[in-house]
Design a protein around this motif. Structure first.
Motif, PDB file in Angstrom:
ATOM      1  N   ILE A  33       0.858  -1.185   0.000  1.00 20.89           N
ATOM      2  CA  ILE A  33       0.000   0.000   0.000  1.00 20.89           C
ATOM      3  C   ILE A  33       0.895   1.236   0.000  1.00 20.89           C
ATOM      4  N   TYR A  34       0.754   2.065  -1.031  1.00 23.11           N
ATOM      5  CA  TYR A  34       1.667   3.190  -1.231  1.00 23.11           C
ATOM      6  C   TYR A  34       0.867   4.481  -1.176  1.00 23.11           C
ATOM      7  N   GLY A  35       1.068   5.260  -0.123  1.00 24.72           N
ATOM      8  CA  GLY A  35       0.292   6.470   0.088  1.00 24.72           C
ATOM      9  C   GLY A  35       0.992   7.718  -0.405  1.00 24.72           C
ATOM     10  N   GLN A  36       0.597   8.841   0.146  1.00 26.73           N
ATOM     11  CA  GLN A  36       1.039  10.149  -0.340  1.00 26.73           C
ATOM     12  C   GLN A  36       2.246  10.657   0.446  1.00 26.73           C
ATOM     13  N   ASN A  37       2.026  11.014   1.685  1.00 29.77           N
ATOM     14  CA  ASN A  37       3.098  11.427   2.589  1.00 29.77           C
ATOM     15  C   ASN A  37       2.598  11.235   4.009  1.00 29.77           C
ATOM     16  N   PRO A  38       3.477  11.179   4.992  1.00 29.06           N
ATOM     17  CA  PRO A  38       3.036  10.946   6.366  1.00 29.06           C
ATOM     18  C   PRO A  38       2.280  12.136   6.931  1.00 29.06           C
ATOM     19  N   GLY A  39       1.468  11.857   7.924  1.00 32.57           N
ATOM     20  CA  GLY A  39       0.819  12.911   8.691  1.00 32.57           C
ATOM     21  C   GLY A  39       1.585  13.185   9.973  1.00 32.57           C
ATOM     22  N   LYS A  40       1.036  14.064  10.778  1.00 34.14           N
ATOM     23  CA  LYS A  40       1.699  14.448  12.028  1.00 34.14           C
ATOM     24  C   LYS A  40       1.871  13.247  12.964  1.00 34.14           C
ATOM     25  N   ASP A  41       0.849  12.385  13.035  1.00 31.33           N
ATOM     26  CA  ASP A  41       0.943  11.216  13.918  1.00 31.33           C
ATOM     27  C   ASP A  41       2.051  10.272  13.458  1.00 31.33           C
ATOM     28  N   GLU A  42       2.137  10.049  12.144  1.00 32.04           N
ATOM     29  CA  GLU A  42       3.176   9.166  11.617  1.00 32.04           C
ATOM     30  C   GLU A  42       4.567   9.757  11.861  1.00 32.04           C
ATOM     31  N   GLU A  43       4.686  11.064  11.690  1.00 31.46           N
ATOM     32  CA  GLU A  43       5.959  11.756  11.858  1.00 31.46           C
ATOM     33  C   GLU A  43       6.451  11.679  13.312  1.00 31.46           C
ATOM     34  N   GLU A  44       5.516  11.824  14.251  1.00 34.42           N
ATOM     35  CA  GLU A  44       5.893  11.888  15.658  1.00 34.42           C
ATOM     36  C   GLU A  44       5.748  10.556  16.387  1.00 34.42           C
ATOM     37  N   GLY A  45       5.305   9.497  15.671  1.00 34.25           N
ATOM     38  CA  GLY A  45       5.267   8.174  16.281  1.00 34.25           C
ATOM     39  C   GLY A  45       4.103   7.960  17.230  1.00 34.25           C
ATOM     40  N   ARG A  46       2.871   8.121  16.713  1.00 31.55           N
ATOM     41  CA  ARG A  46       1.666   7.874  17.506  1.00 31.55           C
ATOM     42  C   ARG A  46       0.718   6.991  16.704  1.00 31.55           C
ATOM     43  N   MET A  47       0.119   6.026  17.372  1.00 29.95           N
ATOM     44  CA  MET A  47      -0.835   5.129  16.708  1.00 29.95           C
ATOM     45  C   MET A  47      -2.216   5.322  17.316  1.00 29.95           C
ATOM     46  N   TRP A  48      -3.215   5.562  16.456  1.00 31.59           N
ATOM     47  CA  TRP A  48      -4.602   5.772  16.869  1.00 31.59           C
ATOM     48  C   TRP A  48      -5.363   4.454  16.755  1.00 31.59           C
ATOM     49  N   ASP A  49      -6.047   4.050  17.840  1.00 28.79           N
ATOM     50  CA  ASP A  49      -6.786   2.781  17.829  1.00 28.79           C
ATOM     51  C   ASP A  49      -8.293   2.979  17.751  1.00 28.79           C
ATOM     52  N   GLY A  50      -8.720   4.212  17.459  1.00 28.94           N
ATOM     53  CA  GLY A  50     -10.144   4.517  17.383  1.00 28.94           C
ATOM     54  C   GLY A  50     -10.654   5.258  18.590  1.00 28.94           C
ATOM     55  N   GLN A  51      -9.907   5.192  19.688  1.00 32.57           N
ATOM     56  CA  GLN A  51     -10.319   5.881  20.907  1.00 32.57           C
ATOM     57  C   GLN A  51      -9.188   6.682  21.541  1.00 32.57           C
ATOM     58  N   SER A  52      -7.970   6.200  21.418  1.00 37.29           N
ATOM     59  CA  SER A  52      -6.848   6.879  22.067  1.00 37.29           C
ATOM     60  C   SER A  52      -5.559   6.588  21.291  1.00 37.29           C
ATOM     61  N   TYR A  53      -4.495   7.295  21.662  1.00 29.59           N
ATOM     62  CA  TYR A  53      -3.185   7.121  21.038  1.00 29.59           C
ATOM     63  C   TYR A  53      -2.270   6.300  21.938  1.00 29.59           C
ATOM     64  N   GLU A  54      -1.337   5.604  21.284  1.00 30.38           N
ATOM     65  CA  GLU A  54      -0.216   5.011  21.997  1.00 30.38           C
ATOM     66  C   GLU A  54       1.043   5.228  21.172  1.00 30.38           C
ATOM     67  N   ALA A  55       2.178   5.238  21.832  1.00 27.98           N
ATOM     68  CA  ALA A  55       3.443   5.516  21.150  1.00 27.98           C
ATOM     69  C   ALA A  55       3.846   4.350  20.258  1.00 27.98           C
ATOM     70  N   CYS A  56       4.504   4.679  19.143  1.00 26.33           N
ATOM     71  CA  CYS A  56       5.046   3.670  18.233  1.00 26.33           C
ATOM     72  C   CYS A  56       6.209   4.296  17.476  1.00 26.33           C
ATOM     73  N   ASP A  57       6.930   3.488  16.735  1.00 24.05           N
ATOM     74  CA  ASP A  57       7.977   4.027  15.884  1.00 24.05           C
ATOM     75  C   ASP A  57       7.337   4.809  14.741  1.00 24.05           C
ATOM     76  N   PRO A  58       7.967   5.901  14.292  1.00 26.31           N
ATOM     77  CA  PRO A  58       7.444   6.589  13.107  1.00 26.31           C
ATOM     78  C   PRO A  58       7.344   5.631  11.921  1.00 26.31           C
ATOM     79  N   GLN A  59       6.155   5.510  11.356  1.00 23.50           N
ATOM     80  CA  GLN A  59       5.914   4.593  10.239  1.00 23.50           C
ATOM     81  C   GLN A  59       4.635   5.023   9.536  1.00 23.50           C
ATOM     82  N   PRO A  60       4.399   4.574   8.301  1.00 19.81           N
ATOM     83  CA  PRO A  60       3.217   5.010   7.545  1.00 19.81           C
ATOM     84  C   PRO A  60       1.909   4.475   8.138  1.00 19.81           C
ATOM     85  N   PHE A  61       0.848   5.260   7.967  1.00 20.36           N
ATOM     86  CA  PHE A  61      -0.526   4.838   8.255  1.00 20.36           C
ATOM     87  C   PHE A  61      -0.720   4.390   9.708  1.00 20.36           C
ATOM     88  N   THR A  62      -0.345   5.244  10.654  1.00 17.99           N
ATOM     89  CA  THR A  62      -0.613   4.935  12.060  1.00 17.99           C
ATOM     90  C   THR A  62      -1.648   5.866  12.671  1.00 17.99           C
TER      91      THR A  62
END
Length: 424
Positions: A33-62
């Motif tokens: 899956i090849y997207g456009q460019n990262p967003g702020k969450d991807e850049e800063e290493g945050r993963m959204w689970d539908g209700q809250s964030y948790e830390a993760c490594d910077p990576q696409p589509f988080t």
């Protein structure tokens, strides 16, 4: 934020050298899956689970777009661990979501640089899914010319990294499947159904059941006009001179450059896409169906042109780009696709949908005649009907607001979708 690697230093979007988001690759994955460019969450290493964030490594589509992607994937029998994910640009321009349009040279140079330095395709990858215009351009070079932009290729396949072929492309080795970016669904809820249909097509691409090759093209008119067929014309829009017509009856595909139709038996049924355009070229009595009107009744918020409908329902890959390079194949594709569109749509024309379609269909020959000789009208009666329908429209408008409990604008897709899918 991760520092940008040394290879980024000569990129025109290098900026302060921070905010690199590397692709996340799976060596066993068939789909990338090849997207456009990262967003702020991807850049800063945050993963959204539908209700809250948790830390993760910077990576696409988080972020929230990645969460939405994960909700769409099961339609295609996919889930995140099965995939590689990446972006055409692996940073955010000045740490914002704003990118220059594709027509700007600087963004094309940045896409070329990022692709050359950072794109690594795992050996088992068979399909690159280009989400959005930047991914499309980075993987294929398409997206700048008229009739070759994202909306023209969406839902179709292209070869990876080589010029677009001058025939209908059949997948070989590595292909690019073009879709809207999943973030588009936040701005246009109607697009969500289109993306769902695109995702559902991915397993068919992988198992070889889509796209099918176009059948052989027979040149010349039929000996006997078929009792049931799809028909399409190509003509000069200035003088209406017929260049050719195409015909498909479920077995034989034809292109004919003369006004010759073979022997006519009884009263055939002719399937057309936009019957108003094709009717003047049939000099015999017939019944007809119209795929454009059928789709307009079923999905009024969608586009209704043959290119778009082909991307959803045709068994073949895109053919509309062949208008200047392979005219017979271009014409034949129209009739072949129209046949299959009708057989995908007709069973949905039941109940009130079927009644509206049949009513609209009766108007088509009347409109065709009126375009030739004009229509006499009674201005007083027209004005009275207009006022009656306008009053009825306002009545329904306020009724919708009363039902919703807030001043909803029912003409707004966003507001209607919010009421239907979130509130109700």
């Amino acid at each position: 934020m991760l520092p940008k690697p040394q290879g980024c230093q000569s990129c025109p979007l290098y900026g302060d050298g921070l905010g690199f988001v590397p692709d996340k690759l799976n060596d066993q994955a068939e789909v990338f899956i090849y997207g456009q460019n990262p967003g702020k969450d991807e850049e800063e290493g945050r993963m959204w689970d539908g209700q809250s964030y948790e830390a993760c490594d910077p990576q696409p589509f988080t972020g929230k777009t990645g969460y939405e992607l994960n909700r769409l994937l099961p339609v295609g029998g996919l889930d995140r661990p099965m995939l590689s994910v990446g972006n055409a640009l692996r940073c955010r321009l000045n740490h914002t979501n704003t990118l220059p349009p594709l027509k700007h040279k600087i963004i094309r140079e940045a896409l070329a640089h990022c692709t050359r330095v950072h794109l690594k395709i795992p050996p088992k990858t068979r399909l690159l899914v280009a989400q959005g215009e930047y991914a499309l351009y980075a993987l294929t070079g398409e997206g700048l010319e008229k009739d070759r932009k994202l909306n023209d290729w969406r839902g179709y396949l292209l070869p990876y990294g080589i010029p677009t072929p001058t025939s209908i492309y059949q997948p070989v080795n590595l292909s690019v499947f073009v879709t809207n970016h999943v973030a588009f669904t936040f701005r246009d809820p109607v697009a969500r159904r289109v993306i769902l249909m695109d995702v559902a097509k991915i397993p068919k691409i992988l198992d070889g059941s889509w796209p099918k090759p176009l059948p052989p093209i027979n040149i010349g008119p039929p000996t006997v006009w078929p009792a049931y067929s799809a028909f399409d014309t190509e003509f000069n829009p200035k003088d209406k001179y017929l260049i050719c017509y195409s015909l498909y009856d479920g077995t034989k595909l034809r292109v004919c450059e003369q006004r010759e139709y073979g022997h006519i038996i009884n009263k055939p049924t002719v399937i057309m896409h936009n019957a108003l355009a094709d009717m003047p070229y049939l000099p015999f009595h017939y019944d007809f169906e119209d795929t454009m009107h059928a789709h307009g009744v079923l999905w009024p918020d969608f586009l209704h042109n043959l290119d778009f409908l082909g991307s959803l329902y045709a068994p073949i890959n895109r053919w509309k780009h062949l208008v200047k390079t392979n005219f017979h194949m271009y014409s034949a594709g129209d009739a072949y696709a129209t046949w299959h569109l009708w057989h995908r749509l007709k069973d949905r024309l039941v109940g009130s949908n079927g009644e509206v379609y049949e009513r609209q269909k009766k108007l088509v020959p009347i409109i065709a005649r009126s375009e030739q000789r004009g229509v006499a009208i009674d201005p007083g009666r027209v004005r009275a009907h207009f006022e009656r329908y306008e009053n009825r429209r306002l009545e329904l408008y306020y009724q919708a607001q009363a039902i919703a409990g807030w001043p909803i604008n029912v003409r707004s897709n966003l507001q209607a979708a919010h009421q239907i899918y979130e509130v109700e």
